[in-house]
Write an enzyme that holds these catalytic residues in place. Structure first.
Site, PDB file in Angstrom:
ATOM      1  CB  SER A 152       2.595   4.591   2.086  1.00 41.94           C
ATOM      2  OG  SER A 152       2.312   3.342   2.752  1.00 41.94           O
ATOM      3  NE  ARG A 167      -6.796   7.704  16.478  1.00 42.47           N
ATOM      4  CZ  ARG A 167      -7.422   6.863  15.552  1.00 42.47           C
ATOM      5  NH1 ARG A 167      -7.954   5.643  16.052  1.00 42.47           N
ATOM      6  NH2 ARG A 167      -7.440   7.176  14.493  1.00 42.47           N
ATOM      7  CG  HIS A 227      -7.290  -0.842  15.267  1.00 42.55           C
ATOM      8  ND1 HIS A 227      -7.169   0.383  15.710  1.00 42.55           N
ATOM      9  CD2 HIS A 227      -7.634  -0.651  13.870  1.00 42.55           C
ATOM     10  CE1 HIS A 227      -7.325   1.280  14.938  1.00 42.55           C
ATOM     11  NE2 HIS A 227      -7.724   0.663  13.510  1.00 42.55           N
ATOM     12  CG  ASN A 230      -8.345  -1.300  10.087  1.00 42.41           C
ATOM     13  OD1 ASN A 230      -7.886  -2.014  10.912  1.00 42.41           O
ATOM     14  ND2 ASN A 230      -8.465  -0.175   9.829  1.00 42.41           N
ATOM     15  N   GLY A 278       1.028  -1.287  -0.057  1.00 45.01           N
ATOM     16  CA  GLY A 278       0.002   0.053   0.002  1.00 45.01           C
ATOM     17  C   GLY A 278       0.910   1.357   0.148  1.00 45.01           C
ATOM     18  CB  VAL A 335      -1.031  -0.874   9.042  1.00 41.39           C
ATOM     19  CG1 VAL A 335      -1.638   0.477   9.284  1.00 41.39           C
ATOM     20  CG2 VAL A 335       0.216  -0.905   9.565  1.00 41.39           C
ATOM     21  CG  ASN A 369      -8.930  -6.729   3.807  1.00 40.24           C
ATOM     22  OD1 ASN A 369      -8.001  -6.307   3.203  1.00 40.24           O
ATOM     23  ND2 ASN A 369     -10.201  -5.991   4.131  1.00 40.24           N
ATOM     24  CD  GLN A 371       0.127  -8.376   1.885  1.00 38.13           C
ATOM     25  OE1 GLN A 371       0.085  -8.217   3.088  1.00 38.13           O
ATOM     26  NE2 GLN A 371      -0.499  -7.627   0.934  1.00 38.13           N
ATOM     27  CG  ASP A 377      -6.458   2.063  18.568  1.00 40.37           C
ATOM     28  OD1 ASP A 377      -7.212   2.591  17.995  1.00 40.37           O
ATOM     29  OD2 ASP A 377      -6.001   0.954  18.123  1.00 40.37           O
TER      30      ASP A 377
HETATM   31  P1  NAX Z   1      -5.336   4.063   0.992  1.00 39.49           P
HETATM   32  O1  NAX Z   1      -6.768   3.690   0.400  1.00 39.49           O
HETATM   33  O2  NAX Z   1      -4.837   5.598   1.045  1.00 39.49           O
HETATM   34  O3  NAX Z   1      -4.085   3.271   0.694  1.00 39.49           O
HETATM   35  C1  NAX Z   1      -3.953   1.973   0.582  1.00 39.49           C
HETATM   36  C2  NAX Z   1      -3.224   1.369  -0.637  1.00 39.49           C
HETATM   37  O4  NAX Z   1      -3.265  -0.008  -0.591  1.00 39.49           O
HETATM   38  C3  NAX Z   1      -3.704   2.015  -2.132  1.00 39.49           C
HETATM   39  O5  NAX Z   1      -2.827   2.449  -2.609  1.00 39.49           O
HETATM   40  C4  NAX Z   1      -4.081   0.602  -2.642  1.00 39.49           C
HETATM   41  O6  NAX Z   1      -3.783   0.399  -4.167  1.00 39.49           O
HETATM   42  C5  NAX Z   1      -2.950  -0.357  -1.888  1.00 39.49           C
HETATM   43  N1  NAX Z   1      -3.192  -1.785  -1.928  1.00 39.49           N
HETATM   44  C6  NAX Z   1      -4.495  -2.326  -1.712  1.00 39.49           C
HETATM   45  N2  NAX Z   1      -4.461  -3.568  -1.525  1.00 39.49           N
HETATM   46  C7  NAX Z   1      -3.045  -4.119  -1.832  1.00 39.49           C
HETATM   47  C8  NAX Z   1      -2.348  -5.157  -1.906  1.00 39.49           C
HETATM   48  N3  NAX Z   1      -2.893  -6.383  -1.905  1.00 39.49           N
HETATM   49  N4  NAX Z   1      -1.252  -5.014  -1.980  1.00 39.49           N
HETATM   50  C9  NAX Z   1      -0.271  -3.819  -2.188  1.00 39.49           C
HETATM   51  N5  NAX Z   1      -1.147  -2.551  -2.096  1.00 39.49           N
HETATM   52  C10 NAX Z   1      -2.443  -2.635  -1.966  1.00 39.49           C
HETATM   53  O7  NAX Z   1      -5.504   3.557   2.599  1.00 39.49           O
HETATM   54  P2  NAX Z   1      -4.689   4.295   3.921  1.00 39.49           P
HETATM   55  O8  NAX Z   1      -5.140   5.361   4.409  1.00 39.49           O
HETATM   56  O9  NAX Z   1      -3.358   4.408   3.567  1.00 39.49           O
HETATM   57  O10 NAX Z   1      -5.035   3.103   5.016  1.00 39.49           O
HETATM   58  C11 NAX Z   1      -4.483   2.051   4.742  1.00 39.49           C
HETATM   59  C12 NAX Z   1      -4.906   0.751   5.607  1.00 39.49           C
HETATM   60  O11 NAX Z   1      -4.709   1.308   6.952  1.00 39.49           O
HETATM   61  C13 NAX Z   1      -6.559   0.627   5.590  1.00 39.49           C
HETATM   62  O12 NAX Z   1      -7.032  -0.527   5.424  1.00 39.49           O
HETATM   63  C14 NAX Z   1      -6.959   1.379   6.934  1.00 39.49           C
HETATM   64  O13 NAX Z   1      -8.453   0.834   7.320  1.00 39.49           O
HETATM   65  C15 NAX Z   1      -5.934   0.991   7.825  1.00 39.49           C
HETATM   66  N6  NAX Z   1      -5.970   1.834   9.113  1.00 39.49           N
HETATM   67  C16 NAX Z   1      -5.434   1.112  10.015  1.00 39.49           C
HETATM   68  C17 NAX Z   1      -5.045   1.696  11.179  1.00 39.49           C
HETATM   69  C18 NAX Z   1      -4.737   0.868  12.750  1.00 39.49           C
HETATM   70  O14 NAX Z   1      -4.539   1.614  13.582  1.00 39.49           O
HETATM   71  N7  NAX Z   1      -4.556  -0.377  12.398  1.00 39.49           N
HETATM   72  C19 NAX Z   1      -5.354   3.199  11.392  1.00 39.49           C
HETATM   73  C20 NAX Z   1      -5.371   3.831  10.127  1.00 39.49           C
HETATM   74  C21 NAX Z   1      -5.912   3.013   9.113  1.00 39.49           C
HETATM   75  O15 NAX Z   1      -7.411   3.275   9.321  1.00 39.49           O
END
Ligand code: NAX
Length: 366
Positions: free
Chosen positions: A17, A162, A187, A131, A11, A129, A105, A112, A159
């Site tokens: 990122s 925060r 989470h 979800n 991602g 990271v 997912n 992976q 969390d």
């Molecule tokens: P974005 O949608 O901005 O970016 C995600 C990127 O991942 C996209 O560019 C997409 O093309 C890429 N992607 C999707 N599937 C892929 C795969 N199989 N291999 C490689 N790349 C892939 O999301 P972003 O804001 O960066 O958030 C990413 C993830 O973090 C989401 O699932 C989000 O829910 C999760 N989070 C988790 C948090 C935590 O505390 N655990 C907090 C922040 C965030 O909400």
């Protein structure tokens, strides 16, 4: 100067990122004497965006940024890596049920886990990271039979941070002087942010705050902070998530501050009565790349109830993806004591998974 370490980020062209990679390249994560090789992974359709980001990284002329490589598949991107930051995940779309989200997912994290098993360094350390982070970590870990479950973690540090920030704001204390916060469980909105062991300037926090505020304002605020941020800015937390990733990895590898407790989603070994084999956020301390659960914290019946609620949600999530969890890794996830040398799983009889394997070998230089 040390030899560079290889860090894979999935991602890599996404929002988190976009903040994170600049921090990693500048040495915020592993220190100002640790060069890094970034192996950036994206979906095929996002490779142009990733190329743009790589150009920006190059244009920062970071002395610690040794090499950047770009990949549209994890098998190539995970080659020889020491660290994996699994950020990319399928977002929840309109009309999508939670079970659909888990399932789509699950496919990503199954692949992976297998690729980590087959291509990463044996000593790789993994942070999930994307979800649902805890259950994605479980899926990846269960699909990597040659790796130890203790090499996989899920991010609950956001969390934790925060909770610290909001408590600092409420008490007027500097976040630096707040310690021993614990996030228990998933989470998600069922997580239990626990302040019963927390201190401000070494004094118990619970003597300094009103219990009603804690129960009715603070806890729901932490549980729903992610949604509140999405509502305000229409996109989810990115910069704060990137900071939490840096904090999680830095503490894991370089160690937590003396006396401090941090929260990490890790495989449960049954501590505090939590069912074994799920990825649950526990209080931990880290030292030289190892983590250990902080044991012996007093938990009231009120707290236990909250811990059980979030545990039940994780067990539900596990049940929903159970068909994707290979039976061969059930034992290593159930019968585990996390050895002081993290990356090594000991079974109850004190042996490793396979006495003849090269399990303890490592080519990591750090
Ligand atoms: P974005 O949608 O901005 O970016 C995600 C990127 O991942 C996209 O560019 C997409 O093309 C890429 N992607 C999707 N599937 C892929 C795969 N199989 N291999 C490689 N790349 C892939 O999301 P972003 O804001 O960066 O958030 C990413 C993830 O973090 C989401 O699932 C989000 O829910 C999760 N989070 C988790 C948090 C935590 O505390 N655990 C907090 C922040 C965030 O909400």
């Amino acid at each position: 100067m040390r030899r560079p370490v290889r860090i894979a980020v999935t991602g890599a062209a996404g929002a988190i990122s976009n903040s994170l990679l600049f921090k990693v390249a500048s040495g915020e994560m592993f220190g100002k004497d640790q060069p890094v090789i970034l192996q950036l992974i994206e979906m095929p359709g996002r490779m142009e965006a990733l190329r743009g980001l790589a150009m920006e990284l190059e244009d920062c002329a970071y002395p610690l940024l040794h090499t950047i490589t770009l990949h549209d598949n994890v098998e190539e991107g995970f080659n020889n890596i020491h660290y994996a930051l699994l950020i990319g995940a399928r977002p929840r779309g309109p009309g999508m049920e939670r079970s659909d989200l888990l399932e789509s997912n699950a496919e990503i994290f199954t692949r992976q886990g297998r690729a980590l098993n087959d291509y990463a360094n044996r000593d790789v350390k993994v942070l999930v990271v994307g979800n649902p982070a805890n259950t994605n970590a479980l899926i990846a870990s269960r699909n990597a039979p040659k790796l130890s479950p203790s090499q996989f973690t899920a991010l609950t540090r956001l969390d934790h941070n925060r909770a610290k920030g909001i408590l600092a704001n409420h008490t007027g204390a500097n976040p630096r002087n707040i310690g021993r916060i614990v996030i228990w469980g998933n989470h998600s909105t069922t997580q239990y942010p626990d302040l019963h062991h927390a201190t401000v300037l070494d004094e118990p926090v619970m003597n300094q705050i009103d219990f009603d505020w804690y129960q009715n304002v603070f806890i729901p605020k932490i549980q729903n902070r992610g949604a509140e941020i999405i509502e305000a800015r229409s996109v989810s937390s990115a910069a704060s998530a990137a900071q939490a990733v840096v904090d999680h990895m830095r503490d894991w590898i370089l160690g937590t501050d003396a006396g401090e407790i941090v929260s990490m989603g890790i495989v449960s070994d049954g501590s505090y009565g939590v069912e074994k084999g799920i990825f649950y956020s526990f209080p931990v301390r880290c030292d030289y790349g190892r983590y250990q659960i902080v044991r012996g914290l007093d938990i009231s019946e009120w707290g236990r109830e909250r811990m059980r609620l979030t545990e039940a949600e994780l067990l539900d999530e596990k049940a929903a993806v159970n068909h994707l969890l290979p039976p061969e890794t059930e034992a290593s996830h159930q019968n585990l004591s996390i050895c002081l040398r993290s990356g090594v799983t000991l079974y109850a009889d004190g042996t490793g998974p396979d006495a003849s394997s090269k399990y303890l070998t490592t080519n990591r230089v750090m």
